[in-house]
Motif scaffolding. Sequence first.
Motif, PDB file in Angstrom:
ATOM      1  N   PRO A   1       0.825  -1.197   0.000  1.00  0.00           N
ATOM      2  CA  PRO A   1       0.000   0.000   0.000  1.00  0.00           C
ATOM      3  C   PRO A   1       0.866   1.257   0.000  1.00  0.00           C
ATOM      4  O   PRO A   1       1.983   1.256   0.496  1.00  0.00           O
ATOM      5  N   LEU A   2       0.351   2.300  -0.575  1.00  0.00           N
ATOM      6  CA  LEU A   2       1.090   3.555  -0.690  1.00  0.00           C
ATOM      7  C   LEU A   2       0.805   4.453   0.507  1.00  0.00           C
ATOM      8  O   LEU A   2       0.375   5.584   0.380  1.00  0.00           O
ATOM      9  N   THR A   3       1.075   3.927   1.669  1.00  0.00           N
ATOM     10  CA  THR A   3       0.891   4.708   2.883  1.00  0.00           C
ATOM     11  C   THR A   3       2.255   5.029   3.461  1.00  0.00           C
ATOM     12  O   THR A   3       3.195   4.258   3.317  1.00  0.00           O
ATOM     13  N   PRO A   4       2.386   6.158   4.097  1.00  0.00           N
ATOM     14  CA  PRO A   4       3.698   6.495   4.667  1.00  0.00           C
ATOM     15  C   PRO A   4       4.036   5.556   5.824  1.00  0.00           C
ATOM     16  O   PRO A   4       3.167   5.123   6.564  1.00  0.00           O
ATOM     17  N   THR A   5       5.308   5.237   5.924  1.00  0.00           N
ATOM     18  CA  THR A   5       5.753   4.390   7.027  1.00  0.00           C
ATOM     19  C   THR A   5       5.994   5.269   8.253  1.00  0.00           C
ATOM     20  O   THR A   5       6.439   6.410   8.132  1.00  0.00           O
TER      21      THR A   5
END
Length: 106
Positions: free
Chosen positions: A65-69
């Motif tokens: 997923p393109l979520t910030p770590t």
Amino acid sequence: MSLPRFLAIAAALAVASPAAAQDGAIATGGQAVGALFESLGLRKPPPPAPDFVRQSRPEKMDYTPLTPTPEKDGKQRAAQMQAAGSALDRAAAEARRRAARVKVPN
């Protein structure tokens, strides 16, 4: 205000009411608008995927997923700071020792 516009606004407010959100029916405003469009028949379901697309895709799509770590804790503990300080002191002493051996030309 015309009657159809009033009814559309009233329906949108009824669908997006906090009581409806508490029931778990609709979680976001976008879902509320989508539900309103579906109930009024303004939104069509997407067409089925062609055969070659269904055959080429696996049943379960694995993707990142393109979520910030989340950022790591950048705080250093006292022991880490003391170890880094002693390493810097050793490096400074070594640099002074090497500098003492260099002969300065006249």
